[in-house]
Design a protein around this motif. Structure first.
Motif, mmCIF file in Angstrom:
data_model
loop_
_atom_site.group_PDB
_atom_site.id
_atom_site.type_symbol
_atom_site.label_atom_id
_atom_site.label_comp_id
_atom_site.label_asym_id
_atom_site.label_seq_id
_atom_site.Cartn_x
_atom_site.Cartn_y
_atom_site.Cartn_z
ATOM 1 N N LEU A 381 0.817 -1.214 0.000
ATOM 2 C CA LEU A 381 0.000 0.000 0.000
ATOM 3 C C LEU A 381 0.853 1.267 0.000
ATOM 4 O O LEU A 381 0.419 2.304 -0.507
ATOM 5 C CB LEU A 381 -0.939 0.010 1.210
ATOM 6 C CG LEU A 381 -2.206 -0.840 1.095
ATOM 7 C CD1 LEU A 381 -2.960 -0.847 2.421
ATOM 8 C CD2 LEU A 381 -3.108 -0.318 -0.018
ATOM 9 N N THR A 382 2.073 1.207 0.558
ATOM 10 C CA THR A 382 2.938 2.389 0.508
ATOM 11 C C THR A 382 3.280 2.750 -0.931
ATOM 12 O O THR A 382 3.414 3.928 -1.277
ATOM 13 C CB THR A 382 4.238 2.160 1.303
ATOM 14 O OG1 THR A 382 4.969 1.069 0.736
ATOM 15 C CG2 THR A 382 3.938 1.858 2.766
ATOM 16 N N GLY A 383 3.419 1.727 -1.795
ATOM 17 C CA GLY A 383 3.651 2.006 -3.204
ATOM 18 C C GLY A 383 2.412 2.544 -3.898
ATOM 19 O O GLY A 383 2.505 3.419 -4.755
ATOM 20 N N VAL A 384 1.226 2.034 -3.514
ATOM 21 C CA VAL A 384 -0.021 2.545 -4.086
ATOM 22 C C VAL A 384 -0.196 4.018 -3.747
ATOM 23 O O VAL A 384 -0.606 4.836 -4.581
ATOM 24 C CB VAL A 384 -1.220 1.720 -3.573
ATOM 25 C CG1 VAL A 384 -2.536 2.312 -4.068
ATOM 26 C CG2 VAL A 384 -1.099 0.262 -4.005
ATOM 27 N N ILE A 385 0.130 4.376 -2.518
ATOM 28 C CA ILE A 385 -0.054 5.747 -2.036
ATOM 29 C C ILE A 385 0.871 6.725 -2.748
ATOM 30 O O ILE A 385 0.575 7.932 -2.822
ATOM 31 C CB ILE A 385 0.159 5.792 -0.503
ATOM 32 C CG1 ILE A 385 -1.000 5.077 0.189
ATOM 33 C CG2 ILE A 385 0.293 7.207 0.025
ATOM 34 C CD1 ILE A 385 -0.782 4.818 1.659
ATOM 35 N N ALA A 386 1.976 6.219 -3.311
ATOM 36 C CA ALA A 386 2.926 7.124 -3.974
ATOM 37 C C ALA A 386 2.259 7.940 -5.068
ATOM 38 O O ALA A 386 2.629 9.090 -5.324
ATOM 39 C CB ALA A 386 4.085 6.324 -4.556
ATOM 40 N N MET A 387 1.283 7.390 -5.731
ATOM 41 C CA MET A 387 0.504 8.091 -6.760
ATOM 42 C C MET A 387 1.387 8.668 -7.873
ATOM 43 O O MET A 387 1.223 9.797 -8.318
ATOM 44 C CB MET A 387 -0.339 9.200 -6.107
ATOM 45 C CG MET A 387 -1.568 9.620 -6.901
ATOM 46 S SD MET A 387 -2.642 8.224 -7.270
ATOM 47 C CE MET A 387 -3.661 8.922 -8.565
ATOM 48 N N ASN A 388 2.341 7.864 -8.307
ATOM 49 C CA ASN A 388 3.168 8.247 -9.446
ATOM 50 C C ASN A 388 3.558 6.980 -10.212
ATOM 51 O O ASN A 388 3.276 5.854 -9.777
ATOM 52 C CB ASN A 388 4.413 9.034 -8.999
ATOM 53 C CG ASN A 388 5.211 8.300 -7.919
ATOM 54 O OD1 ASN A 388 5.246 7.075 -7.890
ATOM 55 N ND2 ASN A 388 5.833 9.045 -7.034
ATOM 56 N N LYS A 389 4.220 7.166 -11.350
ATOM 57 C CA LYS A 389 4.589 6.023 -12.178
ATOM 58 C C LYS A 389 5.534 5.089 -11.457
ATOM 59 O O LYS A 389 5.440 3.849 -11.587
ATOM 60 C CB LYS A 389 5.221 6.527 -13.484
ATOM 61 C CG LYS A 389 5.519 5.419 -14.478
ATOM 62 C CD LYS A 389 6.142 5.965 -15.749
ATOM 63 C CE LYS A 389 6.478 4.819 -16.702
ATOM 64 N NZ LYS A 389 7.145 5.290 -17.935
ATOM 65 N N ALA A 390 6.453 5.659 -10.661
ATOM 66 C CA ALA A 390 7.384 4.821 -9.906
ATOM 67 C C ALA A 390 6.644 3.947 -8.900
ATOM 68 O O ALA A 390 7.028 2.803 -8.656
ATOM 69 C CB ALA A 390 8.407 5.705 -9.182
ATOM 70 N N GLY A 391 5.580 4.484 -8.318
ATOM 71 C CA GLY A 391 4.791 3.704 -7.382
ATOM 72 C C GLY A 391 4.118 2.517 -8.054
ATOM 73 O O GLY A 391 4.095 1.409 -7.513
#
Length: 551
Positions: A381-391
């Motif tokens: 979920l920390t990656g989902v929250i990034a809200m960018n292409k890298a996420g």
């Protein structure tokens, strides 16, 4: 006017009016081929179950399942090679299914996971043979019999096999392939039900401890029904808000660029429908990923289900559900990021903390891995929250890496056995490293990958999602993630110490010798764990190329 005259008058009016034609839907069957192949194999499996003699069903079902899944993976690779993961990405099936980078990457992962899972389902060398000498597997000999009844004992003695698990698995995989690719909410809901219903049945089919297995299935079914209802209510509210169930149409309404403007736009009811509907959709999806506070089903279901099914659920369901969550948030609701992002912050923090802390108290290996799965849902979920292409690319990579580690870990659990079946209590694993060094070392590798130790796929995955979150300003969330990882590392290493630095018990379990099926599944888990840990760059680049959603 008499009835015949009235009917004649209506027919005359209808005939004299302008003929209305219903447009024929345009379906791109080639671009939907991965799902069609799997569903076709599932239908063929049902026919085999109905018409083949009992003695021939096992090998036929294994062959059909593996052929269907391999065919689906080949179709996915062909679509990616034709550019559908990049420049040719578009919406197929009248806008209901997205054929783009994220969907193809996730579908490929699900297909590979399902292939390895079917190898575990096909294992028939771990249980004692029946009185007739027939090999048996991890599933109840006859699903319809009452646990402990004479009918069940007779079926077990006769060597019956519940080969229906293979077409059920294929139907679940077909729904999982559709779930992250669905480009409208109705298609997403149908896919959710298609893959959930077979899983409810598969969870109830354990050969050993059948009552616990059936209890797990009932809990999963009841709570799953509630989550599906939340998703459906959310769908209705979003339709009331946007006037469409298309993810692209919803995004246009949210951003104010939709034409014509929906009736509720610029009214006081507008935001209420949007936010409540989004919250309900989130409940349905967060339940499937096992995020806190929607995680209560996870430890009980993981413990009670047949272990091959547990591994399949823990890996494939997470991939499909996180894929759908990504598509929902990135393709339909990017315009309300500041509304849903703080909520997901809280959910991610709770999920990481609760999963890591409660796992420390567990004494059963399968429940420990269940709470580990909850903690990993928080990390993802920390990656989902990034809200960018890298996420997005980090989440795609993490899901692929985590899936094979999970399948390998649960495959190892099936090997450690005593007279009652699988020896899942941690005390029974004491001294396993002296009794069977290879099995203990393999399980230790998977535990180190879960902990995120360098040179394993777990480290590369965690580093990617934490880096993406930090680059988007979510540094406090990354700090919580690192602290939770440290807590999680404690109980992983505790198991390793128990296996290698404790004296084996005289009445300790034995380690069964698996067939080529389970051995292959474990070997693939080890290969992917080390490969993505030592040389992750190619796969990170592949995930980065496949991280753009079409809508």
């Amino acid at each position: 006017m008499s009835a015949p005259i009235a009917v004649h008058s209506l027919w005359t009016v209808a005939a004299s009016s302008t003929t209305q034609t219903i447009p024929t839907p345009h379906i791109e069957y080639g671009q939907l081929s991965p799902m069609l192949v799997v569903f076709g194999a599932a239908a063929l499996g049902i026919l085999a179950e109905a018409f083949l003699p009992r003695r021939n069903r096992y090998w036929a079902q294994v062959g059909i399942a593996l052929a269907g899944l391999i065919g689906a993976f080949v179709a996915i690779v062909v679509l990616a090679a034709k550019g559908y993961a990049g420049t040719n990405a578009h919406l197929a099936a009248m806008g209901a299914v997205a054929v783009d980078g994220p969907s193809l990457f996730l579908q490929g992962t699900i297909a590979l996971v399902a292939i390895v899972a079917v190898l575990g389902f096909a294992e028939r060398h771990l249980e004692p043979r029946s009185s007739t000498g027939a090999p048996v597997d991890a599933f109840a000999p006859q699903a319809a019999t009452v646990p402990g009844s004479d009918a069940e004992k007779s079926a077990a003695r006769s060597g019956f096999a519940t080969t229906e698990v293979f077409p059920l698995t294929l139907f679940a995989v077909g729904g999982m392939l559709l779930f992250p690719a669905a480009s409208d909410l109705l298609t997403m809901f149908v896919a959710l039900e298609v893959f959930s219903l077979p899983l409810y049945l598969l969870c109830a089919l354990a050969r050993r401890r059948r009552l616990l297995s059936q209890e797990a299935a009932v809990k999963y079914f009841l709570l799953g029904a509630f989550s599906s209802a939340f998703f459906l209510f959310g769908l209705a509210l979003i339709y009331g808000y946007a006037g469409t169930v298309s993810l692209g149409g919803i995004a246009a309404v949210v951003s104010g660029t939709a034409t014509p403007t929906p009736a509720l736009a610029n009214t006081t009811a507008n935001d209420a429908l949007l936010l409540i509907g989004l919250a309900m959709l989130g409940v349905g999806l967060l339940f499937k990923v096992g995020a806190v506070p929607f995680h209560a089903w996870t430890p009980d279901v993981y413990q009670g289900a047949p272990t091959p099914v547990t591994g399949f659920m823990a890996a494939a369901t997470k991939v499909a559900a996180f894929g759908a969550l990504l598509r929902l948030l990135y393709a339909a609701f990017p315009g309300v990021t500041w509304d849903w992002r703080p909520v997901l912050w809280g959910v991610a923090i709770l999920t990481m903390a609760v999963g890591a802390i409660i796992a420390v108290t567990q004494t059963d290996v399968k429940r420990l891995l269940a709470y580990s799965s909850i903690a990993h849902a928080g990390f993802i979920l920390t990656g989902v929250i990034a809200m960018n292409k890298a996420g997005v690319s980090a989440v795609l990579f993490y899901l692929g890496a985590y899936s094979f580690v999970t399948l390998g870990a649960f495959a190892v659990v099936t090997l450690v056995r005593d007279a009652g079946g699988e020896a899942t209590h941690l005390s029974r694993w004491a001294g396993l490293g002296r009794r069977s060094p290879l099995v203990a070392a393999t399980f230790a590798l998977f535990l180190l990958a879960f902990a995120g130790i360098p040179l394993t796929s777990g480290f590369a995955g965690k580093f990617a999602v934490f880096q993406a979150a930090a680059s988007s300003g979510a540094t406090p969330l990354v700090i919580v993630g690192v602290l939770s990882s440290a807590v999680a590392a404690f109980f992983y290493i505790r198991v390793i110490v128990l296996m290698f630095f404790s004296d084996p018990r005289p009445d300790g379990p034995t380690v069964a010798v698996p067939s080529a099926f389970t051995a292959t599944a474990i070997a693939l888990g080890v290969l992917v764990t080390l490969g993505l840990g030592i040389l992750p760059q190619y796969f990170l680049h592949l995930a980065d190329q496949a991280s753009v959603f079409v809508r």
